[in-house]
Write a protein that holds these residues in place. Structure first.
Motif, PDB file in Angstrom:
ATOM      1  N   TYR A 179       0.812  -1.216   0.000  1.00 51.98           N
ATOM      2  CA  TYR A 179       0.000   0.000   0.000  1.00 51.98           C
ATOM      3  C   TYR A 179       0.848   1.271   0.000  1.00 51.98           C
ATOM      4  O   TYR A 179       0.356   2.349  -0.332  1.00 51.98           O
ATOM      5  N   CYS A 186      -3.241  -0.107  -5.385  1.00 53.77           N
ATOM      6  CA  CYS A 186      -3.973   0.206  -4.152  1.00 53.77           C
ATOM      7  C   CYS A 186      -3.174   1.157  -3.255  1.00 53.77           C
ATOM      8  O   CYS A 186      -3.224   1.057  -2.036  1.00 53.77           O
ATOM      9  N   ASP A 188      -2.070   3.736  -0.891  1.00 56.53           N
ATOM     10  CA  ASP A 188      -2.786   4.477   0.144  1.00 56.53           C
ATOM     11  C   ASP A 188      -1.907   4.508   1.388  1.00 56.53           C
ATOM     12  O   ASP A 188      -1.815   3.514   2.120  1.00 56.53           O
TER      13      ASP A 188
END
Length: 330
Positions: A179, A186, A188
């Protein structure tokens, strides 16, 4: 399937041997030299068959995984970058030097094989992960993240989903890494921090190393030098990671009241990095700011930790190969 492949290879070898002998019987006078050279064909086939059989036996017992020799190169590259930049510069994360170092820590070498053991090792790990997710799913995910081409984040996430359900601390560190990668689908940072915190609370050193870096540079979380130092020190003392000790020293050397601590960790980094040229120069610069008796006392104080790290290294405790071999032999 394995038996069919071995049978085909044995049959092909037998045909080659038979044809070679027949060729020599009929044409030995005319083509004696050529016939002699053809005697090497059965020998080569025999060697290949032995390698293949050995390969299948090894993979049936479990992969023979060892630390990746390229990890040290990534470590040297990172230390060189840090030696030429201020400690507060966060460009390492943006340029990917830090990421390459982390990938080096995650990667492992499988060794030479005739039929491509790396591909079959990943298949073997994935198969084991279906029935025993921890720790096999994490190692399968590492295969997907450290393959020669670009990391396959989707496949890695698929494997890690199996480990998370079993509360495997190592899975949270890997999830946080995925992440936190800008090229991940994805991406984040806030989610990455949550995974790193969860893994760090469960004694996962990889989570702690990443969390310390995020605290130092304010990536996805409020910058906190004290917490960064706390996690760096835990990783340096428990796992002997050179990057953690070096970052700890670089942070502390900015404070005149922490020069002794900065030298202590610089000395440990120098020894653990096998006297990397950049680290040697950095340590010498710090040494000039201290009294000779201070240097002697600090180096004596560092010896117990260095002996402990050497003992762990000799027993492969904390290394990739040790963790994998222990996991696979449970």
């Amino acid at each position: 399937m394995k038996l069919i492949i071995v049978g085909i290879l044995l049959l092909a070898s037998a045909i080659v041997i038979a044809s070679t002998q027949t060729y020599q019987l009929y044409y030995i006078r005319e083509l004696h030299s050529l016939g002699s050279n053809l005697l090497f064909v059965p020998l080569v086939c025999f060697v290949v068959i032995i390698y293949v059989i050995h390969d299948f036996v090894q993979i049936s017992k479990g992969p023979n995984l060892v630390d990746n020799p390229h990890a040290r190169h990534n470590e040297d590259h990172l230390l060189a970058a840090w030696s030429n930049q201020p400690a507060t510069d966060s460009h390492y994360h943006q340029q990917g030097i830090w990421r390459q170092y982390l990938l080096g820590l995650l990667s492992f070498d499988i060794g030479f094989t005739v039929l491509g053991r790396k591909w079959r090792t990943r298949r073997w790990l994935e198969k084991k992960a279906r029935s025993i997710p921890s720790p096999y799913a994490c190692w399968a995910a590492r295969c997907w993240l450290t393959q020669k081409s670009e990391p396959n984040f989707a496949k890695a996430l698929e494997q890690l989903s199996l480990s998370v359900t079993r509360e495997d601390p190592a899975a949270y560190g890997l999830l946080g890494f995925i992440y936190s990668c800008p090229d991940s689908p994805c991406y984040d940072c806030e989610t990455a921090i949550r995974y790193f915190i969860h893994g760090a609370n469960n004694q996962d050193w990889f989570s702690r190393l990443n969390l310390a870096y995020c605290y130092e540079h304010g990536i996805g979380i409020k910058e906190d030098s004290q917490k960064a130092q706390q996690f760096y020190q835990q990783v340096a003392e428990q796992n002997g990671q050179v990057a953690a000790a070096m970052r700890l020293s670089l942070i502390q050397q900015q404070d005149p009241n922490q020069l002794e601590n900065a030298y202590y960790w610089a000395y440990i980094t120098m020894v653990e990095s096998e006297r990397n040229d950049m680290v040697v120069a950095y340590r010498a610069a710090l040494m000039n700011k201290l009294l000779p008796e201070q240097v002697v006392n600090l180096e004596e104080h560092a010896k117990p930790l260095l002996r402990l790290l050497a003992l762990k290294r000799s027993n492969h405790i904390g290394s990739t190969s040790w963790q994998i071999s222990q996991s696979l032999n449970r």
